[in-house]
Scaffold this motif. Structure first.
Motif, mmCIF file in Angstrom:
data_model
loop_
_atom_site.group_PDB
_atom_site.id
_atom_site.type_symbol
_atom_site.label_atom_id
_atom_site.label_comp_id
_atom_site.label_asym_id
_atom_site.label_seq_id
_atom_site.Cartn_x
_atom_site.Cartn_y
_atom_site.Cartn_z
ATOM 1 N N GLY A 160 0.694 -1.131 0.274
ATOM 2 C CA GLY A 160 0.113 -0.211 0.230
ATOM 3 C C GLY A 160 1.030 1.325 -0.035
ATOM 4 N N ASP A 161 0.125 2.221 0.985
ATOM 5 C CA ASP A 161 1.001 3.228 1.111
ATOM 6 C C ASP A 161 2.379 3.050 1.918
ATOM 7 N N ASP A 162 3.166 1.768 2.544
ATOM 8 C CA ASP A 162 3.978 1.648 3.785
ATOM 9 C C ASP A 162 4.629 0.601 2.538
ATOM 10 N N LEU A 163 6.072 0.980 3.377
ATOM 11 C CA LEU A 163 6.988 0.129 3.171
ATOM 12 C C LEU A 163 7.695 -1.286 4.239
ATOM 13 N N MET A 164 7.502 -2.234 3.738
ATOM 14 C CA MET A 164 7.886 -3.552 4.162
ATOM 15 C C MET A 164 9.128 -3.965 4.208
ATOM 16 N N PHE A 165 9.799 -4.008 5.246
ATOM 17 C CA PHE A 165 11.449 -4.170 5.566
ATOM 18 C C PHE A 165 11.169 -6.108 5.677
ATOM 19 N N GLY A 166 11.905 -6.525 5.172
ATOM 20 C CA GLY A 166 12.822 -8.084 5.501
ATOM 21 C C GLY A 166 14.121 -8.352 6.343
ATOM 22 N N ASN A 167 13.960 -8.926 7.141
ATOM 23 C CA ASN A 167 15.241 -9.734 7.689
ATOM 24 C C ASN A 167 16.030 -7.969 8.538
ATOM 25 N N VAL A 168 14.991 -7.791 9.544
ATOM 26 C CA VAL A 168 15.637 -6.684 9.553
ATOM 27 C C VAL A 168 16.474 -6.439 10.774
ATOM 28 N N GLU A 184 15.705 -7.111 16.335
ATOM 29 C CA GLU A 184 16.129 -8.560 14.927
ATOM 30 C C GLU A 184 13.816 -9.102 14.588
ATOM 31 N N ALA A 185 13.811 -8.569 14.001
ATOM 32 C CA ALA A 185 12.609 -8.913 13.568
ATOM 33 C C ALA A 185 12.841 -9.775 11.351
ATOM 34 N N PRO A 186 11.622 -10.726 11.901
ATOM 35 C CA PRO A 186 11.774 -11.134 10.256
ATOM 36 C C PRO A 186 11.421 -10.090 9.549
ATOM 37 N N GLU A 187 10.577 -9.314 9.961
ATOM 38 C CA GLU A 187 9.882 -8.515 8.995
ATOM 39 C C GLU A 187 8.944 -6.350 9.573
ATOM 40 N N ALA A 188 9.499 -6.161 9.464
ATOM 41 C CA ALA A 188 9.173 -4.389 10.054
ATOM 42 C C ALA A 188 8.571 -3.875 9.051
ATOM 43 N N ARG A 189 7.561 -3.227 9.034
ATOM 44 C CA ARG A 189 7.177 -2.621 8.864
ATOM 45 C C ARG A 189 7.073 -0.411 9.018
ATOM 46 N N LEU A 190 7.568 0.328 8.035
ATOM 47 C CA LEU A 190 7.097 1.520 8.364
ATOM 48 C C LEU A 190 6.579 2.267 7.949
ATOM 49 N N THR A 191 5.458 2.916 8.130
ATOM 50 C CA THR A 191 4.454 3.950 8.000
ATOM 51 C C THR A 191 4.830 5.480 8.233
ATOM 52 N N ASP A 192 3.521 6.765 8.082
ATOM 53 C CA ASP A 192 3.872 7.417 7.901
ATOM 54 C C ASP A 192 3.914 7.991 9.365
ATOM 55 N N ASN A 193 3.733 6.653 10.512
ATOM 56 C CA ASN A 193 3.809 7.259 12.197
ATOM 57 C C ASN A 193 5.210 6.611 12.491
ATOM 58 N N GLY A 194 5.811 6.120 11.841
ATOM 59 C CA GLY A 194 7.503 5.051 12.660
ATOM 60 C C GLY A 194 6.667 3.539 12.233
ATOM 61 N N LEU A 195 8.138 3.372 12.295
ATOM 62 C CA LEU A 195 8.357 1.675 12.634
ATOM 63 C C LEU A 195 7.779 0.794 13.763
ATOM 64 N N HIS A 196 7.150 -0.427 12.960
ATOM 65 C CA HIS A 196 6.681 -1.364 13.151
ATOM 66 C C HIS A 196 7.058 -2.991 12.952
ATOM 67 N N ALA A 197 6.905 -3.433 14.598
ATOM 68 C CA ALA A 197 7.720 -5.484 14.135
ATOM 69 C C ALA A 197 6.779 -5.715 14.580
ATOM 70 N N ASP A 198 6.093 -7.348 14.290
ATOM 71 C CA ASP A 198 5.391 -7.888 14.916
ATOM 72 C C ASP A 198 6.914 -9.241 14.873
ATOM 73 N N ALA A 199 5.962 -10.212 16.222
ATOM 74 C CA ALA A 199 7.160 -11.347 16.766
ATOM 75 C C ALA A 199 9.060 -10.138 17.207
ATOM 76 N N ALA A 200 8.756 -9.479 16.930
ATOM 77 C CA ALA A 200 10.450 -9.428 17.279
ATOM 78 C C ALA A 200 11.313 -9.661 18.647
ATOM 79 N N THR A 201 12.695 -9.611 18.163
ATOM 80 C CA THR A 201 13.141 -9.667 19.904
ATOM 81 C C THR A 201 13.620 -8.416 20.555
ATOM 82 N N ILE A 202 13.178 -8.284 21.093
ATOM 83 C CA ILE A 202 14.113 -6.983 21.550
ATOM 84 C C ILE A 202 15.224 -6.955 22.653
ATOM 85 N N TRP A 203 16.484 -6.328 22.510
ATOM 86 C CA TRP A 203 17.225 -6.014 23.463
ATOM 87 C C TRP A 203 17.457 -5.108 24.634
ATOM 88 N N ASN A 204 16.816 -4.724 25.303
ATOM 89 C CA ASN A 204 17.719 -3.952 26.364
ATOM 90 C C ASN A 204 18.857 -3.251 26.697
#
Length: 349
Positions: A160-168, A184-204
């Motif tokens: 659509g109007d977004d960009l989907m990045f793979g192996n992020v 780290e995520a298999p996919e991340a979506r970039l929208t006008d509001n920012g970045l979003h990733a499902d099923a991501a692994t996040i290290w603080n």
């Protein structure tokens, strides 16, 4: 005179059209066979092959104009119609004028219609191959007063109007460059509001990991990413002036974009140069033009040599060794001068 002009122009467009039909047919067939295994249906493979064909048009269009001019001139000589044209009082320059006008019209059509249409189609299926890659990956970076965001991805596709990045792989840093988050995520979506990733692994920053959804507001958006990282040939001719002005205002190098703009703007001149070269190679004293095959072969070899010369000048313009405008306009002017001198010196009687 107007009747002869229309007649010669029809012959010219017929010759160029025949060459274009053959070349486009071969490229389309080869591309279709190549893309068929990677597409779910034959219709999808044909659509992708059509987009690829339009991307190849600027590469073989000068050669097609040259070969079409030779074919048209050969048919005129073979049917003795060139003798009738000469007996009507047309000089070599006057007889070549319809060919040059037709070549200019082809270049104008390619610049103003074919290029925007091709870019519009290719943008619907944009991938990582259309971007400037570093180490075979897509790198995005955003800096702000509060810190930095760095994104590395292997693949990209529009949704659509977004960009989907793979192996992020995403890093967030504070203003002191200290890494605060790694994602780290298999996919991340970039929208006008920012970045979003499902099923991501996040290290603080303490090294603790968790899995789940991850969101972050950014100033990056799909439009700014494409504007910053698209290659020059992925921008429409009509959009290039505004794009160049915007990129220059933020200090982004645009020499390659200037080369692309001048190339498209002076494409009619390049087509005129190739038609003039074709007319020069078609000059003959033989009524039946028995030397056509030899001239055709020499002309094609010369055309390929000129193609590499044009690419060399483009490279010099893109690297800054020559001003972009000079790098684009010099080769066709040299070709026109050399071919025109030969036409004027050839005794056609």
């Amino acid at each position: 005179m107007s009747i002869l002009t229309r007649f010669l122009m029809r012959r010219f467009f017929g010759g160029v059209g025949l060459v274009m039909l053959i070349v486009c047919g071969i490229i389309f067939a080869v591309t279709f066979v190549e893309r068929l295994p990677s597409n779910p249906t034959a219709v999808a493979a044909m659509a992708e092959s059509w987009v690829r064909l339009l991307e190849y048009v600027p590469l073989f269009l000068p050669l097609a104009v040259f070969m079409g001019t030779l074919v048209a001139a050969y048919n005129l000589t073979k049917s003795t119609e060139s003798i009738i044209v000469s007996s009507a009082g047309l000089s070599p320059y006057q007889a070549a004028r319809p060919f040059l006008v037709g070549a200019a019209l082809i270049g104008l059509l390619a610049t103003t219609v074919v290029n925007p249409y091709s870019v519009n189609l290719s943008m619907r299926n944009i991938s990582a191959t259309h971007l400037k890659l570093v180490d075979n990956a897509i790198w995005l970076r955003e800096a702000s007063d509060t810190g930095y965001i760095t994104l590395r991805a292997q693949h990209m596709r529009p949704v659509g109007d977004d960009l989907m990045f793979g192996n992020v792989l995403i890093f967030t840093q504070g203003a002191d460059f200290h890494v605060t988050t790694r994602v780290e995520a298999p996919e991340a979506r970039l929208t006008d509001n920012g970045l979003h990733a499902d099923a991501a692994t996040i290290w603080n920053e303490t090294g603790t990991a968790r899995t789940g959804a991850w969101d972050m507001t950014t100033r990056l958006n799909p439009r700014t990413v494409l504007d910053r990282y698209l290659q020059p040939d992925q921008i429409s001719f009509w959009a290039l002036p505004g794009f160049i002005q915007k990129m220059e205002s933020i200090g982004v190098p645009v020499r390659g974009h200037w080369v692309q703009f001048w190339t498209l703007l002076f494409l009619p001149l390049t087509m005129i140069a190739m038609a003039t070269l074709g007319v020069a190679f078609s000059q003959t004293r033989q009524r039946r033009n028995y030397s056509f095959g030899v001239k055709f072969g020499l002309g094609v070899l010369t055309c390929f040599a000129l193609y590499f010369l044009l690419n060399m000048f483009n490279a010099l313009g893109a690297t800054g060794a020559l001003p972009p405008l000079l790098a684009i306009i010099a080769p066709p002017l040299i070709i026109i001068a050399a071919a025109g001198t030969f036409i004027a010196s050839f005794d056609t009687i």
